[in-house]
Design an enzyme around this catalytic site. Structure first.
Site: not given
Ligand code: DGP
Length: 114
Positions: A31-32, A87, A93-95, A100, A102
């Site tokens: 995760d970023i 999420n 809390g899904q963005s 996916h 976690h």
């Molecule tokens: P959610 O909130 O459950 O939709 O989680 C989305 C996750 O994705 C969040 O923890 C940050 C991660 N994320 C968003 N953009 C990127 C990206 O460009 N690269 C990576 N590795 N993770 C990302």
């Protein structure tokens, strides 16, 4: 809000990610913005927007996400335990609008989550 599908760009190798695992059904990458010492995302190749969009046809995919989580937890030294989170939609809390899971670990997890 559900916005651009950045994970499809990672799957298609249009943008980089620190990939830990790749197979015919899914990818896993760091995760970023890690929320724990280990924070990995396990993502199906198939575009499934949310957990609500899963159907019986996707049973092999959802099973694979779990099996890859077990494999990575071992590989990443999470023998004391870990947390898996999906999420779903805005209130969950899904963005990113691509299903996916976690995988979080490397520290004790509190309950209830925020
Ligand atoms: P959610 O909130 O459950 O939709 O989680 C989305 C996750 O994705 C969040 O923890 C940050 C991660 N994320 C968003 N953009 C990127 C990206 O460009 N690269 C990576 N590795 N993770 C990302």
């Amino acid at each position: 809000m559900l916005n651009d599908n950045i994970f499809l760009k990672i799957i298609d190798k249009h943008i980089p990610a620190r990939i830990l695992h790749e197979d015919d059904l899914c990818l896993a990458f760091h995760d970023i913005g890690p929320q724990a010492p280990v924070h990995v995302l396990i993502v199906p190749r198939k575009v499934i927007r949310t957990h609500d969009d899963l159907t019986a046809e996707d049973a092999a995919i959802i099973a694979r996400l779990h099996l890859v989580a077990i494999q990575l937890a071992k590989q990443l030294g999470l023998e004391k335990g870990y947390r898996l989170i999906i999420n779903c939609k805005d209130s969950g809390g899904q963005s990113v609008p691509h299903l996916h899971m976690h995988l979080l670990g490397g520290r004790p997890m509190s309950w209830p989550p925020g």
